[in-house]
Design an enzyme around this catalytic site. Structure first.
Site, mmCIF file in Angstrom:
data_model
loop_
_atom_site.group_PDB
_atom_site.id
_atom_site.type_symbol
_atom_site.label_atom_id
_atom_site.label_comp_id
_atom_site.label_asym_id
_atom_site.label_seq_id
_atom_site.Cartn_x
_atom_site.Cartn_y
_atom_site.Cartn_z
ATOM 1 N N LEU A 11 61.801 14.556 15.995
ATOM 2 C CA LEU A 11 61.857 14.112 14.613
ATOM 3 C C LEU A 11 60.582 13.379 14.196
ATOM 4 C CD1 LEU A 11 65.506 12.780 14.070
ATOM 5 C CD2 LEU A 11 64.527 14.945 13.314
ATOM 6 N N SER A 12 59.874 12.822 15.149
ATOM 7 C CA SER A 12 58.695 12.005 14.859
ATOM 8 C C SER A 12 57.511 12.864 14.410
ATOM 9 C CB SER A 12 58.298 11.211 16.104
ATOM 10 O OG SER A 12 56.990 10.700 15.989
#
Length: 221
Positions: A11-12
Site C-alpha cells: 500500500l505504501s
C-alpha cells in the site's frame, strides 16, 4: 543468483516506487511485509535494519539501503544494463534528482498530511487548505510535464516515484482530466508498462479506497 530482500508494504507509495524500479530492471525481490499499523517497524529486529523505522528497506545480500529514492538509485546503478532510468549525464541526472525531490517534498508530503490525519489520528475532516495544497501540487506536476515524462523524453525512476504518490492521492483528492490533461496522458503512458498494474496500479487504488473507508469509519465513531 541475487539475494535481494525488500522490507515493504504494497500500500505504501515509496515501496511501490521501488517495486516498479525492480520490475523495470528485471529483478526478483524477496518481499518481507512490514505492517505499519501493527507496529512491525518498531520491533527490535527491524530497528537493527533501519533505526529510522521507515519503509522500504533493501537488504542486498547484507548491504542495507533505506529510503525509496536511495534504493532506486542503488538498484539502477548496480543492476541496470544502461543508464536510461538514472542518467549519468550531469544535466539529465539533475532533472531526475529535481523530480525526486519534488515528489518527496511536495507530492508525497502533501498527501502524507491528509492520509496520516485520517488513518493514524482518526479524523474524518480534511482541512480545505490541505486540499488546496494537493490541488496546487497537481498543477505544479502538470506544468512540469513539458515532455512525455517528468524528467524529459525518457522514462526514469522519477516517474516511478511520482506515479506511486499520484495514483494514491487522486483517489482521495479527485483530479479533473480536463484540467490536468498532461498528467492523465503521462499516467496512460505508464499504464502501458506490462508490470504497472502488479507493481503499482492495484496498490495505488487500494490505498485510496482504504483511506476513504477509514474516513467513513472515523465519521461514524
Amino acid at each position: 543468483m541475487t539475494n535481494i530482500k525488500l522490507y515493504t508494504l504494497h500500500l505504501s507509495p515509496p515501496c511501490r516506487a521501488v517495486e516498479l524500479t525492480a520490475k523495470a530492471l528485471g529483478l526478483e525481490l524477496e518481499q518481507k511485509e512490514v505492517n505499519l499499523l501493527a507496529g512491525d517497524h518498531l520491533k527490535p529486529d527491524f530497528l537493527k535494519l533501519n533505526p529510522q523505522h521507515t519503509i522500504p528497506v533493501l537488504d542486498d545480500d547484507g548491504t542495507i539501503v533505506s529510503e525509496s529514492h536511495a534504493i532506486m538509485i542503488y538498484l539502477v546503478t548496480k543492476y541496470g544494463k544502461d543508464d536510461t532510468l538514472y542518467p549519468k549525464d550531469p544535466a539529465k541526472q539533475a532533472r531526475v534528482n529535481a523530480a525526486l525531490h519534488f515528489e518527496s517534498g511536495v507530492l508525497f508530503a502533501r498527501m502524507r498530511f491528509i492520509f496520516e490525519r485520517i488513518v493514524f489520528f482518526g479524523k474524518s475532516d480534511i482541512p480545505e487548505d490541505r486540499v488546496e495544497y494537493v490541488q496546487k501540487s497537481y498543477r505544479l506536476l502538470e506544468d512540469t510535464l513539458t515532455e512525455d515524462f517528468v524528467a524529459g523524453a525518457n522514462m526514469t525512476i522519477a516517474d516511478f516515484s511520482c506515479i506511486s504518490t499520484i495514483s494514491s492521492i487522486m483517489g482521495v483528492v479527485p483530479m479533473d482530466e480536463a484540467e490536468y490533461p498532461k498528467i492523465y496522458g503521462w499516467i496512460g503512458r505508464l499504464k502501458q508498462l506490462p508490470y504497472y498494474e502488479e507493481a503499482n496500479g492495484g496498490g495505488g487504488t487500494a490505498l485510496g479506497k482504504f483511506v476513504l473507508q477509514k474516513r467513513e469509519e472515523n465519521a461514524k465513531a
